[in-house]
Design a protein around this motif. Structure first.
Motif, PDB file in Angstrom:
ATOM      1  N   ALA A   1       0.825  -1.210   0.000  1.00  0.00           N
ATOM      2  CA  ALA A   1       0.000   0.000   0.000  1.00  0.00           C
ATOM      3  C   ALA A   1       0.862   1.264   0.000  1.00  0.00           C
ATOM      4  N   GLU A   2       1.970   1.261   0.729  1.00  0.00           N
ATOM      5  CA  GLU A   2       2.830   2.445   0.783  1.00  0.00           C
ATOM      6  C   GLU A   2       3.413   2.747  -0.597  1.00  0.00           C
ATOM      7  N   TRP A   3       3.855   1.702  -1.290  1.00  0.00           N
ATOM      8  CA  TRP A   3       4.400   1.894  -2.632  1.00  0.00           C
ATOM      9  C   TRP A   3       3.346   2.420  -3.593  1.00  0.00           C
ATOM     10  N   ARG A   4       2.172   1.831  -3.575  1.00  0.00           N
ATOM     11  CA  ARG A   4       1.125   2.241  -4.510  1.00  0.00           C
ATOM     12  C   ARG A   4       0.694   3.686  -4.242  1.00  0.00           C
ATOM     13  N   GLU A   5       0.612   4.052  -2.974  1.00  0.00           N
ATOM     14  CA  GLU A   5       0.241   5.427  -2.628  1.00  0.00           C
ATOM     15  C   GLU A   5       1.334   6.405  -3.067  1.00  0.00           C
ATOM     16  N   LYS A   6       2.585   6.008  -2.932  1.00  0.00           N
ATOM     17  CA  LYS A   6       3.709   6.847  -3.366  1.00  0.00           C
ATOM     18  C   LYS A   6       3.578   7.190  -4.852  1.00  0.00           C
ATOM     19  N   ALA A   7       3.343   6.180  -5.695  1.00  0.00           N
ATOM     20  CA  ALA A   7       3.231   6.420  -7.132  1.00  0.00           C
ATOM     21  C   ALA A   7       2.011   7.280  -7.451  1.00  0.00           C
ATOM     22  N   ARG A   8       0.880   6.988  -6.826  1.00  0.00           N
ATOM     23  CA  ARG A   8      -0.345   7.750  -7.090  1.00  0.00           C
ATOM     24  C   ARG A   8      -0.176   9.209  -6.687  1.00  0.00           C
ATOM     25  N   ALA A   9       0.402   9.433  -5.510  1.00  0.00           N
ATOM     26  CA  ALA A   9       0.550  10.799  -5.005  1.00  0.00           C
ATOM     27  C   ALA A   9       1.433  11.651  -5.901  1.00  0.00           C
TER      28      ALA A   9
END
Length: 364
Positions: free
Chosen positions: A86-94
């Motif tokens: 989740a942290e990785w996916r949020e990083k890319a989205r943000a």
């Protein structure tokens, strides 16, 4: 999150199911590209694609696995872990970066435990212009009869002849001659083919569909088999372009561990022909492209080469005794996948770092 060990799989069919399930859990649609053949156990084969982010994103990161089939144990594990992260996916989205996961570029090789495609081709030597005369590799031509001998294990005479060649020309020249790519011997090592393979054509269509409109494009292609065990060398994957190489170093390099290059001799890899990244320049001409092969070490180089030699011999000799065949297949897997928790942990931590760095680079 998922445990690191849970993300990896001992067989292609299981790896594919884990990837598909991870995409479902992440709410992502999967675009399957069915392979014309069946797997070792009769399973369906597919190059599966999932986009995490906007379809029209100007900044896109590609994360791909199993260009060299059997190396997919590693790459698939990284992709499955990332889809649960989740942290990785949020990083890319943000940061406005879409991520394109290409799972099993070479599903046949992944399923059968081979490095080559169903056509017997090294996919990462297949991206040449087949309308022109194919590159010559005279050094390989001299070595071919020794590399794929009539008997396995090789005779003492065979081993002595190879050792004599290496003693005369050097280990680096041997690696360059064998691994650089050759287009003459279709039963040989690192054969680049006589025409575009299924994987070549399919990848090009994926790039046109998902990356054709990208303004900035990054690519991490996951590999194994070169270098110290568990160490992920970041090898520049692109044309001999100083600006692109400098950009790759800005993204992924450190003073202690810069991005290496085959062009200046800093990489453990020899300079290669027909690289897959050539497709980016042709299918995504408007994109500023920055890419690496993230190459994890397994066994010493000559052990890896001998595993490949045995695999090619076995393909020519399907009548080989079962115990010999099983041993060859087991050695191939060991050459490209270290089946330990420590190795898997190193793989995921280094890949995750490289992915975070790529997002920062694409946003800059």
């Amino acid at each position: 999150m998922i445990g690191i060990g849970e993300a990896f799989s001992p067989r292609y069919a299981q790896a594919r199911q884990k990837f598909l399930q991870a995409c479902v859990s992440a709410g992502l649609a999967v675009e399957p590209h069915a392979h014309p053949g069946k797997g070792q156990d009769g399973e369906e084969l597919s190059m599966d694609v999932a986009l995490d982010g906007a379809a029209n994103a100007e900044r896109l990161l590609i994360v791909s696995s199993a260009c060299h089939g059997v190396e997919g144990h590693c790459g698939s594990g990284v992709q499955v872990f990332a889809l649960h992260d989740a942290e990785w996916r949020e990083k890319a989205r943000a940061q406005g970066v879409a991520v394109l996961y290409v799972h099993a570029l070479n599903p046949h090789g992944f399923s059968f435990g081979r490095r080559v495609t169903h056509e017997g081709v090294d996919l990462n030597r297949n991206f040449v212009d087949f309308s022109k005369p194919l590159p010559a590799n005279d050094a390989y031509a001299k070595l071919h009869p020794l590399l794929v001998p009539e008997a396995w294990p090789p005779t003492p005479e065979n081993q002595a002849a190879l050792e004599k060649w290496i003693g005369k020309h050097g280990a680096a020249a041997f690696q360059a001659a064998v691994s650089g790519g050759q287009y003459q011997f279709d039963d040989g090592l690192f054969f680049g083919g006589k025409a575009e393979t299924w994987g070549n054509k399919t990848l090009r269509s994926v790039l046109r569909r998902h990356a054709g409109g990208a303004r900035r494009l990054g690519w991490i292609d996951l590999h194994t088999g070169l270098g110290p065990n568990g160490i992920g060398e970041r090898i520049f994957a692109g044309k001999d372009d100083k600006a692109a190489y400098a950009r790759a170093n800005d993204w992924w390099g450190t003073p202690a561990a810069p991005v290496t290059s085959t062009y200046d001799g800093s990489s453990t890899s020899a300079q290669l022909r027909g690289l897959m990244c050539e497709a980016v320049y042709q299918e995504c001409p408007a994109a500023e492209y920055t890419g690496i092969a993230l190459e994890y070490g397994t066994l010493p180089l000559l052990d890896v080469m001998n595993a490949l030699r045995a695999d090619h011999w076995l393909h020519k000799h399907p009548e080989a005794p079962a115990d010999l065949a099983d041993g060859i297949r087991a050695r191939m897997r060991e050459a490209f996948y270290t089946d330990t928790d420590a190795w898997r942990g190193q793989v995921v931590s280094q890949a995750r770092q490289a992915m975070f760095q790529a997002v920062d680079g694409l946003e800059a």
